[in-house]
Every structure is written in C-alpha cells, then in structure tokens.
Motif scaffolding. Sequence first.
Motif, mmCIF file in Angstrom:
data_model
loop_
_atom_site.group_PDB
_atom_site.id
_atom_site.type_symbol
_atom_site.label_atom_id
_atom_site.label_comp_id
_atom_site.label_asym_id
_atom_site.label_seq_id
_atom_site.Cartn_x
_atom_site.Cartn_y
_atom_site.Cartn_z
ATOM 1 N N ARG A 1 0.835 -1.209 0.000
ATOM 2 C CA ARG A 1 0.000 0.000 0.000
ATOM 3 C C ARG A 1 0.870 1.259 0.000
ATOM 4 N NH1 ARG A 1 -2.709 -3.294 4.175
ATOM 5 N NH2 ARG A 1 -4.428 -4.396 3.123
ATOM 6 N N SER A 2 1.982 1.204 0.723
ATOM 7 C CA SER A 2 2.903 2.344 0.746
ATOM 8 C C SER A 2 3.518 2.550 -0.635
ATOM 9 C CB SER A 2 3.999 2.108 1.787
ATOM 10 O OG SER A 2 3.458 1.862 3.071
ATOM 11 N N ALA A 3 3.850 1.446 -1.303
ATOM 12 C CA ALA A 3 4.406 1.536 -2.655
ATOM 13 C C ALA A 3 3.366 2.078 -3.638
ATOM 14 C CB ALA A 3 4.895 0.156 -3.100
ATOM 15 N N HIS A 4 2.108 1.698 -3.434
ATOM 16 C CA HIS A 4 1.041 2.203 -4.306
ATOM 17 C C HIS A 4 0.907 3.714 -4.161
ATOM 18 C CE1 HIS A 4 -3.165 2.907 -5.703
ATOM 19 N NE2 HIS A 4 -2.844 1.985 -6.588
ATOM 20 N N LEU A 5 1.068 4.211 -2.943
ATOM 21 C CA LEU A 5 1.005 5.655 -2.715
ATOM 22 C C LEU A 5 2.137 6.361 -3.476
ATOM 23 C CD1 LEU A 5 -0.583 7.780 -1.008
ATOM 24 C CD2 LEU A 5 1.247 7.560 0.694
ATOM 25 N N ARG A 6 3.341 5.787 -3.391
ATOM 26 C CA ARG A 6 4.477 6.384 -4.101
ATOM 27 C C ARG A 6 4.337 6.226 -5.621
ATOM 28 N NH1 ARG A 6 6.942 10.001 -0.781
ATOM 29 N NH2 ARG A 6 7.623 9.029 1.188
ATOM 30 N N TYR A 7 3.673 5.188 -6.034
ATOM 31 C CA TYR A 7 3.377 4.962 -7.457
ATOM 32 C C TYR A 7 2.487 6.093 -7.981
ATOM 33 C CZ TYR A 7 0.177 2.815 -10.968
ATOM 34 O OH TYR A 7 -0.643 2.558 -12.041
ATOM 35 N N ARG A 8 1.469 6.437 -7.200
ATOM 36 C CA ARG A 8 0.598 7.548 -7.603
ATOM 37 C C ARG A 8 1.360 8.872 -7.596
ATOM 38 N NH1 ARG A 8 -3.360 6.220 -3.085
ATOM 39 N NH2 ARG A 8 -3.746 8.482 -3.179
ATOM 40 N N GLU A 9 2.245 9.010 -6.610
ATOM 41 C CA GLU A 9 3.057 10.223 -6.541
ATOM 42 C C GLU A 9 3.957 10.336 -7.780
ATOM 43 O OE1 GLU A 9 5.903 12.325 -3.190
ATOM 44 O OE2 GLU A 9 6.239 10.204 -3.630
ATOM 45 N N ALA A 10 4.528 9.223 -8.220
ATOM 46 C CA ALA A 10 5.413 9.220 -9.388
ATOM 47 C C ALA A 10 4.660 9.600 -10.658
ATOM 48 C CB ALA A 10 6.056 7.846 -9.556
ATOM 49 N N LEU A 11 3.347 9.371 -10.645
ATOM 50 C CA LEU A 11 2.521 9.723 -11.811
ATOM 51 C C LEU A 11 1.984 11.151 -11.726
ATOM 52 C CD1 LEU A 11 0.607 6.343 -12.187
ATOM 53 C CD2 LEU A 11 2.299 7.287 -13.771
ATOM 54 N N GLY A 12 2.446 11.905 -10.735
ATOM 55 C CA GLY A 12 2.114 13.324 -10.655
ATOM 56 C C GLY A 12 1.100 13.708 -9.612
ATOM 57 N N GLU A 13 0.579 12.751 -8.878
ATOM 58 C CA GLU A 13 -0.429 13.071 -7.869
ATOM 59 C C GLU A 13 0.231 13.686 -6.635
ATOM 60 O OE1 GLU A 13 -3.559 10.652 -4.995
ATOM 61 O OE2 GLU A 13 -3.108 9.861 -6.992
ATOM 62 N N ASP A 14 -0.388 14.684 -6.055
ATOM 63 C CA ASP A 14 0.072 15.269 -4.799
ATOM 64 C C ASP A 14 -0.504 14.425 -3.668
ATOM 65 O OD1 ASP A 14 0.826 16.719 -2.621
ATOM 66 O OD2 ASP A 14 -0.264 18.562 -3.144
#
Length: 576
Positions: free
Chosen positions: A180-193
Amino acid sequence: MTLHARFTAAINAVLDDLASEGALPGGLARSGLTVEPPRDPAHGDLATNAAMVLAKPAGTNPRALAEQIVAKLKALPEVSGAEIAGPGFINLRLTDGTWRDELRAIHADAGDYGRSSVGAGKKVNVEYVSANPTGPMHMGHCRGAVVGDALASLLQYAGHEVVREYYVNDAGGQVDVLARSAHLRYREALGEDIGEIPEGLYPGDYLKPVGAALAQEFGSRFVDAPESEWLVLFRERAVAAMIALIKADLALLGIHHDLFASEAEVQAAGKPEAAEQWLRAHDLVYDGFLEAPKGETPEDWEPVELPLFRSTKFGDDQDRPIRKSDGSWTYFGADMAYHFQKAQGVDAMIDIWGADHAGTVKRIKAAVAALTENKVQFDVKLIQMVRLLRGGEPVKMSKRAGNFVTLADVVREVGKDVVRFTMLTRKADAQMDFDFAKVVEASKDNPVFYVQYAHARIRSIARRIREAGIDCTRAPDLDRLDAEELALVKLAAQFPRVVESAAAAREPHRIAFYLYDLAAAFHAFFNMGNDRPDRRVLVADDPATTCARLYLVDGIGQIIRNGLAIMGVTAVEEMH
C-alpha cells in the motif's frame, strides 16, 4: 597440530602409559581434562587438571597421581620443568626452543595458523539479520548482522561447513502495508500530490524509486483500480525491491548470505501442514483450549479450541497454539515449520535474534527439539540494542529512512571495518554505545584503532628495515630472541586455542578481545625501544638481531591478520 593440541595428546599418551602399567584403571572418561595457559604466567606456560579429574574415579589421591604424571612429562624433550601446584594441578614450563619452533609454525602456516578441524564433518546453519523486507537496513539490524557473519566465519575457520541464511518474512501483514505504501508512491510518481503520508504506512523516501519503477512499468493502470487488483502484484515488486536494497546495504558491511528463504514460499509449499501432520503422528499436537489470560480476564474472552503443540514436554512454560481461531497459522506455527525445513541436512542451527524476541526462545527450542527428535543442536543468540551517540549525545533520526538511522549512512561515515570491529567489542548480550566520535578516535581506548595501528606499525617496521638496507630474506637466527621477546610468541600461540573455544561457545567477540590483548603486548614491546635503543626492532649495527625481531613481529602481524579476517575486518597497511 597446534601446540596446545600436541600437549593434550602428550598428556593423554602419558595417561595411556599409566593405564597400561596398571597405575590407572583403563577406560576412565577424560572429557573434563584441560590443557591451557595458567592465569598467572609466573606459574608456567601450560597447566593441566588431569590428576584432579581422574583421581577420584581412579580411587587415588590427586597429588599422588600428579607425581606419576609429572615424572613422565619431565622426560618430554619440549618440557624444561613440571611441578605440582595446590591439591594436584600440574604446571609445565616449555623450552625456549619449543617457542621458537612455534614462531616458525606461525610463519609456515601463515593464513591457516589457528585453523581447526574440531568442526570437521559438521554442517551448521547460521540464520542472521532476517529483518522484515519493508525498508533499508538500519542500525537496529547492524549488530546482529555483524555478530552472525563473524560467527559464521569463526565456525568455518574451526572446520565446520556453514550455511549463511536470511529468512524473509514476506507473508505477514507488514508486506501488505509495504504494498500500500508503494502504491502511494506509485501515484506520486505519476504526478499526484499525495500530501502527508497517512498513519500506518511507511513514510521513508526509499520507496520513491519503487513507486517510480511501478509507474514506468504499469503507467496509470492501477491508479484508481481496487486494491484486490494490485495488492499481490505490488507486494511482490516491493518485496523484491526491498530485498535488493537489503542485499546492497549488507554488502557495504561485507555480508553476503548463501540463502534467502521466503516465508511465503514455506507456506505455499505446505511446510506448516507437513510439520503439523508429523507432530500429530507423534502425539505432540492436540486440540485443546488455551488458559484464560493471567490477571483480569476480559469480559468478552471465550475459550476457543485450537491445535496446541505440547511444548511443555520440552521445557516450555505452556503448550502453544500453531493456528489461530480462523485456521491461519500463528507466527509460532509458521516459524516452527521454517525451522523444520532448514533442519534438514544440518547438524546444528544457530539463530541470531534481537533481545526483544527473548520470550519466544523456549517455544521455538521446544519445537526444534520435537521436530528433529533432539538430533539437531539448536542455539539462539540474543543481541542487545546499540545506542547511537555523537560526542555523547543521541543521534537524530534519518529523514530519508523515515524514522531510523540507516546502516548505509553509518558505514559511509566511519567505514565498514570500524563498524564491524566495534560491534564485536562487547558480548552480544550486553548493551553497547556506538559513539561516532569515539569509534574513530586514535587512542588506546579505541580497540579498532589500537589493533589496526599494531598491524600498520608492524608493516612500517618492515619497510624501514628494507630502507635501511638490511637483508632479512634468509632464515633468521631465532636464538637472538630472549625471554621478553618469546613472551610475545607465547601469547600469539594461544590463538588456535582461542579460535576453538570461541567457536565452541559461539562467541566471536572473544577474537576481538584476544586481538586487543595481543596488540597491547606488541605495543608495549615496541615502546620499550623509546627508552632503550638496544630493545628496538631495527638495530642498525646488528642485522642478525634486527632480522630475528622482524621475524617475531611479522608473526604477530600474521596472527592479527588471521583474527581480523575472521571478524571480516581489513588489516590496514598504514594509518592516515
């Protein structure tokens, strides 16, 4: 054969002679017989308790038996004197020629001096580190990593076949949190704040590269997808990335495991079921009820029937559940199955655990005893915590890691050798301080520096002798060495015995303690030349004495190198 082994054999031969002469009954157990240096060097070079151990079963007086043993030992060519102390201890003094021969043996054996065959034919599994694969190594893992690795090297040096193992806990809830933590960083890498990291997820920046890699591989496919579609996939990718990170961190310490065993794979292969089946077949698992918690019983507590392992039969305080009420494995049940798996094909297992796991030692020892029918020796070494300081003040946590000080940061600051040696300067079960200022201090109070400096000083002596034009390539005249110099050989000759005793006790810190004592003796010998030029190693107008002393200190340097190699520490050529 080492000097101590030779004299143990010689004393046993004397006892065999006495038995054949009828002075001793045949077949007496000699397991308690020791041959070791006396505590006070003034008492001699070696001491044995042979008469004390054998007198009672032989039906004789210890001192009377000692007199018979001494009479025969005095006839040995290497013995210059033998005397009885107290109620029957025997002290031996060896000839100077014996110690000169031992110095030659140190040079002849070189990197193999001190190696032992006591572990020959015995395979040992040493499991150490085994941190959850949820982030980089931190200093909480460091001490156990070093102790485990040094112990593995020590056991190999003592003749054992060793398997270095890391157990990857990749089947618990913590790896779902990682996903779940990696998924959060995955979204961050795609530009999400993503804002602040939510409570319960891993906050460290080390997961940003994992998120970036997932974004590159899958694009936006899983941004809004339900967790059920990506949890397993992200867990596998994140765990693999964390294992790679852990291996890289451990490599900075010079640590490389032979085997990474996966908890998830152990469970997928049905190992827990196999262990339960075996235990039930031997009436060691039964369906029963746990006792109510001690003290005030919760109002909603209800007894639940669970499969219980009969651990009390093997010294535990109570029988332990191997499954939860929902049928899933307890941590103990899974851990038991893992130990059952790794016990196959080995003679002994050693686990290196943090002191916070002390409460589970009895139950897992009970499980191993049951599952191996007491055929596999099992030991758990508990490692106390390390307190990080800088000039006496607690060290602040690492922002990159999230909430801890990374091992990599520490190694990069002070070096692998400093970290490894320092972690072995106290018994593993004693708490220790790691002060960044003190571990790099150039003083006698810093064991790392003191031992390294001894080796560097020996190398410097050799260079200065060559620069002085003195040729020491031929066999030296060791008759030039006097009693003060041979005292150094006597201390060096204890190294094989220290290796064997440290391996038997599973205590690699004994090597560090011994090297410090050897370094101190060398420095004291060297410093005599400050006030007495005739005591210097390099005596310009006396090449024969110079070469004999160089041979002596080179032998000390060889012992230091051998000991440091066991510890995984480099023997430096010069200090900067």
